[in-house]
Scaffold this active site. Structure first.
Site, short mmCIF file in Angstrom:
data_model
loop_
_atom_site.label_atom_id
_atom_site.label_comp_id
_atom_site.label_asym_id
_atom_site.label_seq_id
_atom_site.Cartn_x
_atom_site.Cartn_y
_atom_site.Cartn_z
N ASP A 67 4.46 4.78 4.88
CA ASP A 67 3.17 5.07 5.51
C ASP A 67 2.65 3.90 6.32
OD1 ASP A 67 2.74 3.56 3.20
OD2 ASP A 67 1.90 5.23 2.09
N ASP A 136 -5.06 7.78 -8.59
CA ASP A 136 -5.28 9.23 -8.55
C ASP A 136 -3.96 9.99 -8.54
OD1 ASP A 136 -4.34 8.80 -5.99
OD2 ASP A 136 -6.16 9.47 -4.96
N HIS A 138 -1.37 9.56 -6.54
CA HIS A 138 -0.72 9.79 -5.24
C HIS A 138 0.61 9.03 -5.14
CE1 HIS A 138 -3.21 6.24 -3.39
NE2 HIS A 138 -2.00 5.80 -3.64
N GLU A 143 -2.54 12.42 -1.20
CA GLU A 143 -3.67 12.43 -2.11
C GLU A 143 -3.72 13.74 -2.89
OE1 GLU A 143 -4.91 9.72 -2.59
OE2 GLU A 143 -5.81 8.71 -0.88
C1 F6R Z 1 2.06 2.18 -0.21
C2 F6R Z 1 1.81 3.51 -0.76
C3 F6R Z 1 0.85 3.76 -1.87
C4 F6R Z 1 0.92 2.70 -2.96
C5 F6R Z 1 -0.08 3.01 -4.08
C6 F6R Z 1 -0.11 1.92 -5.12
O1 F6R Z 1 3.02 2.21 0.83
O2 F6R Z 1 2.38 4.44 -0.25
O3 F6R Z 1 1.11 5.01 -2.43
O4 F6R Z 1 2.22 2.64 -3.49
O5 F6R Z 1 -1.35 3.18 -3.53
O6 F6R Z 1 -0.56 0.74 -4.56
P1 F6R Z 1 -0.50 -0.65 -5.35
O7 F6R Z 1 0.95 -0.96 -5.53
O8 F6R Z 1 -1.15 -1.64 -4.43
O9 F6R Z 1 -1.21 -0.44 -6.62
#
Ligand code: F6R
Length: 262
Positions: A67, A136, A138, A143
């Site tokens: 992303d 959440d 994701h 989401e």
């Molecule tokens: C990042 C992504 C997100 C993160 C998730 C956890 O490329 O796609 O899904 O993996 O938000 O983020 P952290 O590792 O910062 O807790």
């Protein structure tokens, strides 16, 4: 789904990095799906070290990131392109033309998302896809409520994600409200999916993803339908799993039959 519980974030990162290194040695032109955020930092550090000390070769490797924030230019310090350059890419011998990250500033969103999907297909699909998990539930920026068949597209970020990501920005107002993200369907086409989670604040999402029902409310739960998923957790992230002892027992038993390596 294989659940590997490691004593700490450090050990979890090193074991996961070893798994990726083994993949690159087996297939030097592997296609890696990469994630940003705090969770994979330990893996990237270890991969960079392996490149420096052990000659782990990235020359033929192709990468696709999950992303990118919509509206951020590649040289913006909070863009995921910048993050990848800083934390992995400039430390290894990867060919820049083999690096793919969704564009954050594009004229035609739909066309650029379809092109991204096409370039994954042209590369022959993703061999190993790294994932973190949001509080959440994701994966990437899919989401709660995202279609479980979704493809790369523009996604509006949930409030929880915006406030979680505010730590990287000067103020909440600066956090982008949109991202271009691979879809759940895109992710599910990867041959091997590696999800990582660390810390107690992820333990509810991990429990729901691994042991809850498959639901678009927790997009990570769809990984239960994939034939090859490895979930790496530290003790804190594994804390709320009902079958935590069983997962540890399984790993001990795998050792006995020489199946400890993935
Ligand atoms: C990042 C992504 C997100 C993160 C998730 C956890 O490329 O796609 O899904 O993996 O938000 O983020 P952290 O590792 O910062 O807790």
């Amino acid at each position: 789904m294989r659940v590997r519980i490691e004593p700490s974030y450090f050990e979890m990162s090193n074991v996961a990095a070893k798994l990726i290194a083994a993949q690159l040695r087996r297939k030097p032109d592997s296609v890696l799906g990469l994630a940003t955020g705090s969770t994979p930092l330990g893996i990237y550090r270890e991969l960079a070290r392996m490149h420096k000390d052990e000659g782990l070769d990235f020359a033929g490797v192709r990468t696709f990131n999950l992303d990118e924030y919509y509206g951020l230019a590649p040289d913006h310090p909070q863009s995921y392109r910048y993050f990848m350059d800083e934390n992995l890419l400039r430390h290894v011998n990867i060919d820049p033309k083999n690096v793919h990250i969704p564009g954050g500033i594009v004229k035609d969103i739909e066309a650029s998302c379809s092109e991204y999907e096409a370039s994954i297909r042209e590369a022959g699909g993703i061999d190993i896809q790294l994932l973190g998990i949001g509080r959440d539930g994701h994966i990437a920026f899919n989401e709660p409520g995202s279609s479980l068949g979704s493809r790369t597209r523009l996604k509006t970020l949930a409030q929880e994600t915006i406030s979680d990501n505010a730590r990287f920005f000067k103020s909440l107002d600066e956090v982008p409200r949109f991202a271009i993200t691979m879809g759940v369907g895109t992710i599910l086409e990867s041959r091997h999916i590696v999800l990582l989670a660390s810390g107690v604040e992820k333990s509810d999402a991990v429990r729901l993803a691994v042991e809850g029902p498959v639901t678009s409310e927790i997009t990570a739960s769809v990984l239960q339908l994939h034939p090859k998923v490895t979930v790496f957790l530290d003790e804190a992230a594994a804390e709320k799993l009902k079958r935590r002892d069983y997962y540890k027992y399984v790993e001990a038993m795998r050792q006995k039959v020489g199946q400890a390596e993935v």
